[in-house]
Design a protein around this motif. Sequence first.
Motif, short mmCIF file in Angstrom:
data_model
loop_
_atom_site.label_atom_id
_atom_site.label_comp_id
_atom_site.label_asym_id
_atom_site.label_seq_id
_atom_site.Cartn_x
_atom_site.Cartn_y
_atom_site.Cartn_z
N THR A 10 0.63 -1.11 0.02
CA THR A 10 0.10 0.27 0.61
C THR A 10 0.84 0.84 -0.08
OG1 THR A 10 -1.59 -1.18 1.01
CG2 THR A 10 -1.96 1.58 0.85
N SER A 13 2.06 1.65 -3.48
CA SER A 13 0.94 1.93 -4.22
C SER A 13 1.08 3.78 -4.46
CB SER A 13 -0.05 1.56 -4.52
OG SER A 13 -0.04 -0.20 -4.20
N VAL A 102 -3.38 -0.19 -8.03
CA VAL A 102 -1.88 -0.55 -8.26
C VAL A 102 -1.75 -1.20 -7.23
CG1 VAL A 102 0.10 0.18 -7.69
CG2 VAL A 102 -1.29 1.35 -9.60
N ASN A 103 -2.77 -1.05 -5.81
CA ASN A 103 -2.33 -2.66 -4.59
C ASN A 103 -2.86 -3.56 -5.24
OD1 ASN A 103 -1.79 -2.34 -2.45
ND2 ASN A 103 -3.96 -1.64 -1.28
#
Length: 126
Positions: A10, A13, A102-103
């Motif tokens: 995260t 990200s 993205v995560n």
Amino acid sequence: MASLLTLVATALSLLIVDLVVPGVNLATFPAALIAAAAIGGVNAFVKPVISTLSLPLNFLSLGAFSFVVNGLCFWLASVLVPGFQVYGFLGFILGPVILSAVNTFLNSYFVEKYPQQFNAQEPLTK
């Protein structure tokens, strides 16, 4: 170990969101780690309450109001963390969308790379 990898994913990200989305600024990597933890906390404790209260609006907008709820939670996490700022419409709406995409990619990478860390542990007694 799985929680630590999720936190790092995260944070990474968030750094990518900082590069891609205007209106999202992160000062340092430690600020990204703290912001990742704050986003997790806000999503765990505040988001269910906001989602429940906004259910009629979400129903009337056919689910589009969930983008506003996600943006609000993203912004709230930025208020709690020094070195993490969210401002403007793009940062408010597009930031959480890019963060989620993205995560998801990074978490699936970590699960594929380190499957033993994400599988349920066997019981100690047999």
